[in-house]
Enzyme design. Structure first.
Site, PDB file in Angstrom:
ATOM      1  CD  GLU A 430      -3.196  -0.631   0.157  1.00  0.00           C
ATOM      2  OE1 GLU A 430      -3.039   0.363  -0.593  1.00  0.00           O
ATOM      3  OE2 GLU A 430      -4.224  -1.318   0.172  1.00  0.00           O
ATOM      4  CD  GLU A 508      -3.608  -7.143   2.614  1.00  0.00           C
ATOM      5  OE1 GLU A 508      -4.672  -6.578   2.928  1.00  0.00           O
ATOM      6  OE2 GLU A 508      -2.498  -6.585   2.656  1.00  0.00           O
TER       7      GLU A 508
END
Ligand code: IPT
Length: 991
Positions: A430, A508
């Site tokens: 991220e 994820e």
């Protein structure tokens, strides 16, 4: 040695030039001296202006006044020690920065820890040409170091190793090491991972003797040619020649006189390293002055088209995201604890981990090599908070941060390059996208061509090798891997086509926050369906709760906000498969069932056994069967398995006994269990269990014969409500539609999450749909009121009609509760019919009974589903059987009180004097749960210790519950698992 300057905290450089080049973590015979232990410590609330003109604070010089100093263990985070707990505390944020987004600056109020210790240099460290290095394995976030009053250097990169050459600064006898640690620095902008901010020297500090004619660095990669099964050892050594490489087990010994001789060593036939067969070979690399010992494995990682292959076979990640977190120690390494976690993973059919979002303690990787876990090793990099400003000035794309980012990836790769378990390098998490990330990827490709590069934020796949997504919907997976039915996430058709031609992984998915996630089995089915799909990593392994206490001494596990943080992300840190206190959650059992390496299918008297492993036959497993009638074993046996190669099936006839006709409700349960001890489980460990109803089962028919006599056993009040049964006080039943919202029902784990991600669906479908719990609350489901419409009593029946509605609502449910006395007990038939225009799902449709608290001590026995709770979209681990548990074992202490303990398909419940049976209606039986608190009480407590004192036990008999979903971060409950308003009936018998 040149005098290093101590750059200002806002310097974007990764550290001083005095740092040594990164290298592999090696075990060698050179002497080491641990500098762990108790250090002198002092904490400043802000960066003190106490340095002299050389940049040196007074504590760095021998003889400094230590009045007012405390003692602190190294390694430790100072916020988790007694030294500071009163005035410096942990902070939890996910995406937000806990300081102003004003890069590269940090506030003056910057907690700063001064560390000091004396040590004596052993004689062997100062002999001859020996050089000495000082190594820090992890300091958060910036350290300035002095030895004997002289500057050594400074560094950042909290979860990365740093070494200095300190030979010339050491003196014989006592030496003084002084370290100033700043909680915040420019580097903090690169460390915005979803975790606690935990400053301090939290990993080892070591002094290393570097012998003359030793080995400065060694890289060893074992390659395997899948076609021939022959291995090749690729060794690179920096040090003094001649260098000899030995693999005693393979009879390999090769000596190189100089660097020009270094070449790959063909080692002949070898056993492959895989997570299923973690075969390691001892390798010795010897220079004249130093011998390094490594354990290597032979395997080849390749991307061929859209396949991710290891040893020529497709690899499916059944992985978890693993943060380093310990309830007392934070990110300090505790080998026993880590080993227990990794063994727990293995016992639950986890085969991989992603080291989210930073390199773990180096020893963790050795454990992965030994136990057999594929590893995606991630760099210590996240700049998520720049999302807040549309990634303006994002370090990932700003040339001013280039050096820092390249420094981070090189320290990551160099330290761990020798581990066979690592199959993918990950640039970080991220951090948006940009030039620096692209350069990091290029650096890795050049440095280690043996492993591909991963980074989820490279949406268009311009610099990484696999297509990675977070929290995709099932539809998106089929669109990526099968027939394309939707646009590729955030990119145009050309880049989309590129990504769709690559191996697909989910870095994820399935957000294990609170009760859930749902749909693990659906995801597994999607992964199995498509060759391009290589599995993924559950978010995440553990809750990060920190053990703490209320003022009155009650222990609890803290989450964001519990330490009075100004900015925090609440309970979003509690999203693991394992609770903070190490308790595996039911989701872990569900995962083990869904990820079982063996699947059974029953067709008449034939059983098909499928080997879902990637690399190993089933020769280490034995298949057992058990025939049960009404939950009691009537026969059992074992099946002899022929060779079942990975990815293939065999069909076997069942022995006659397995289908022997018996009375009662019959189930056949098959298990696959290990025949030998593994390092992570003893022989007999069950890796797969599946249960099948046996056709022709005879379910007992409840009595329809009215009993003579009256309701002598049962007492009703004037409103027709049960007051006691056989002397046991019982109140109820009343219709209940409310459940204490799960984190997925609430979806508001971090408060502003919803507003934080407008338009970014992460698979949640329609963002405009409010959280289920909000909708349910708007409709008043948590505050239903009841009005008795009528009560009719006759000789053998009590019929009560009740209308249930919420204040200011015009919709509701009507129920007819009919009690009849039959010769097998007191029957209750409940017919529930909704009326009005309902426009939301229901959390549950059930009946609530209140029972006396005095029952709480009695064990609860039931015949139904178990052993754990299960829900419509999380039921793979549940089997029908007879179980016994204590009352408090029937619910799970998720970080925040919420719905828990539902066990559908109840047949019988025996609890002290209470004997309850259910009657199947249209083949369906209600489930049950028992709790000391009402759903309403559970809904409003932030922690378990906030629950009120309990004066009863609440028995819920639920016709059904809404599914779980994964909406705290991911898709909502799928329509097929949703509970919509419906007319229904259920029947129970009190005996
Ligand atoms: C995703 C993060 O990568 C992970 O670190 C964690 O925060 C997770 O969310 C939520 O628990 S990012 C999110 C925008 C999908």
């Amino acid at each position: 040695m040149s005098t290093p300057g101590f750059a200002p905290l806002s310097d974007r450089a990764p550290g001083s030039d005095t740092r040594l080049a990164p290298r592999a973590r090696l075990r060698t015979d050179a002497p080491v001296l641990s500098l762990n232990g108790d250090w002198d410590f002092r904490l400043h609330p802000a960066d003190p202006a106490d340095r002299d003109t050389d940049g040196r604070p007074d504590f760095a010089t021998p003889g400094a006044d230590l009045t007012g100093w405390a003692s602190i263990p190294v390694p430790a985070h100072w916020v988790l020690t007694e030294a500071t707990e009163r005035y410096s505390r942990p902070i939890y944020t996910n995406i937000q920065y806990p300081f102003p987004l004003d890069p590269p600056h940090v506030p003056d109020a910057n907690p700063t820890g001064d560390y000091r210790r004396m040590f004596t240099v052993p004689a062997e460290f100062v002999a001859g040409d020996t050089r000495v290095r000082l190594r820090f394995d992890g300091v958060e976030s910036r350290a300035d170091v002095w030895l004997n009053g002289h500057p050594v250097g400074w560094f950042t990169g909290s979860r990365l190793t740093t070494e200095f050459d300190v030979t010339d600064l050491l003196v014989e006898g006592d030496n003084l090491l002084a370290v100033r640690v700043h909680q915040w620095s420019a580097a903090s902008y690169l460390e915005d991972q979803d975790q606690w901010w935990l400053p301090g020297i939290f990993r080892d500090v070591t002094l290393l003797a570097r012998p003359a004619a030793g080995l400065d660095n060694v890289t060893v990669i074992g390659d395997l040619d899948p076609a021939s099964g022959h291995g090749e050892l690729r060794v690179d050594a920096v040090g003094s020649f001649p260098i000899t490489v030995r693999i005693p087990e393979l009879g390999v010994e090769e000596t190189w006189a100089g660097p020009a001789d270094v070449a790959p060593i063909a080692v002949g036939p070898v056993d492959a390293w895989t997570s299923e067969t973690p075969r390691l070979y001892d390798v010795q690399v010897a220079a004249p002055g130093e011998i390094a010992t490594l354990r290597t494995g032979f395997r080849r990682v390749e991307i061929v088209g859209d396949r991710f292959l290891v040893n020529g076979r497709p690899l499916t990640f059944r992985g978890v995201n693993r943060h380093e977190t310990h309830p007392d120690l934070g990110r300090v390494f505790d080998e026993a604890h880590v080993r227990r976690d990794l063994e727990l993973m293995k016992r639950h059919n986890v085969n991989a981990l992603r080291t989210s979002h930073q390199p773990p303690h180096w020893r963790t990787l050795e454990l992965c090599d030994e136990l057999g876990l594929w590893v995606v090793l991630e760099c210590d990099l996240e700049t998520h908070g720049f999302w807040e400003v549309d990634w303006r000035d994002n370090p990932a794309d700003d040339p001013q941060w280039r050096e820092a980012l390249l420094d981070r990836i090189s320290r990551t790769v160099e330290r761990d390059v020798n581990h066979p378990s690592i199959v993918l390098w990950s640039l970080g998490n991220e951090s948006g996208t940009g030039r620096n990330l692209a350069e990091m990827a290029a650096w890795v490709h050049d440095r280690d061509p043996s492993r591909p590069v991963h980074y989820e934020g490279d949406y268009d796949g311009s610099y990484t090798d696999v297509y990675s997504r977070m929290y995709p919907t099932l539809e998106e997976i089929s669109s990526i891997c099968g027939e394309q039915t939707m646009a590729v996430h955030e990119i145009g058709p050309a880049a989309g086509a590129r990504q769709r031609s690559r191996p697909f992984v989910m870095c994820e998915y399935a957000h294990a926050m609170g009760n859930g996630p749902g749909s693990l089995a659906d995801y597994e089915e999607a992964i199995d369906t498509f060759d391009r799909s290589h599995g993924g990593f559950i978010w995440e392994w553990r809750d990060h709760g920190l053990r703490t206490h209320t003022p009155d001494g009650t222990e609890f596990f803290a989450y964001g906000g519990d330490f009075g943080e100004v900015v925090h992300d609440g309970i979003f840190i509690m999203d693991g498969l394992v609770l903070s206190d190490d308790t595996p959650s039911p989701a872990l059992a569900e995962l083990a069932a869904v990820w079982a390496p063996v699947r059974f299918a029953l067709d008449g008297d034939r059983l098909t056994v499928t080997n879902r492993r990637g690399f190993r036959a089933l020769d280490d497993l034995t298949v057992g069967w058990t025939l049960e009638s009404d939950g009691r074993t009537v026969d059992s046996g074992e099946l002899v398995l022929p060779d079942v190669a990975p990815g293939t099936s065999v069909t076997l006839p069942l022995p006659a006994g397995a289908l022997a006709v018996e009375s009662g409700e019959r189930f056949l349960t098959f298990t696959a269990a290990s025949t030998e001890d593994e390092s992570w489980a003893s022989a007999g460990h069950v890796v797969a269990r599946q249960q099948f109803p046996v056709a022709g089962s005879r379910v007992p028919v409840p009595s329809r014969r009215s009993a003579a006599g009256s309701f002598a056993d049962a007492e009703f009040d004037r409103a027709g409500s049960l007051v006691s049964w056989r002397g046991l006080p019982v109140a109820g039943p009343l219709v209940e539609l409310w459940r204490a919202p799960t984190e997925n029902d609430r979806l508001d784990g971090q408060g502003s999450y919803e507003t934080a991600y407008p338009g970014l669906t992460h698979g949640r479908g329609d963002e405009s749909t409010p959280a289920s719990a909000d909708r349910w609350r708007e409709r008043g489901l948590h505050r239903l009121t009841h009005r008795t419409l009528s009560v009719e009593r006759s000789g053998d029946a009590v019929v009560r009609r009740v209308r249930t509605m919420a204040a200011n609502a015009a919709v509701g449910v009507d129920s007819i509760l009919t009690w009849t006395r039959r010769d097998d007990g007191l029957h209750l038939r409940a017919v529930v019919v909704p009326f009005g225009t309902w426009d939301c799902t229901w959390p549950r449709l059930g009946l609530r009974f209140d029972l006396p608290a005095s029952l709480a001590a009695e064990p609860v026995s039931w015949f139904g589903t178990g052993p754990d709770e299960s829900y419509a979209d999380s039921a793979s681990a549940a089997v029908v059987g007879r179980f016994t548990a204590g009352l408090d074992e029937l619910t799970v202490r998720y970080a925040r009180p919420q719905e828990s303990g539902h066990r559908p398909g109840l047949r019988e419940l025996d609890w002290g004097p209470l004997h309850l049976a259910t009657v199947p209606l249209q083949g369906h039986r209600p489930g049950f749960s028992l709790s000391r608190w009402t759903p309403q009480e559970l809904s409003v407590a932030g922690h378990h210790h906030e629950l009120p004192d309990s004066d009863r036990v609440v028995l819920m008999v639920d016709h059904a519950q809404h599914g779980l979903g994964s909406r705290a971060c991911g898709p909502d409950v799928l329509p097929r698992y949703a509970l919509w308003p419906q007319a229904t009936d259920l029947e129970i018998v009190l005996r």
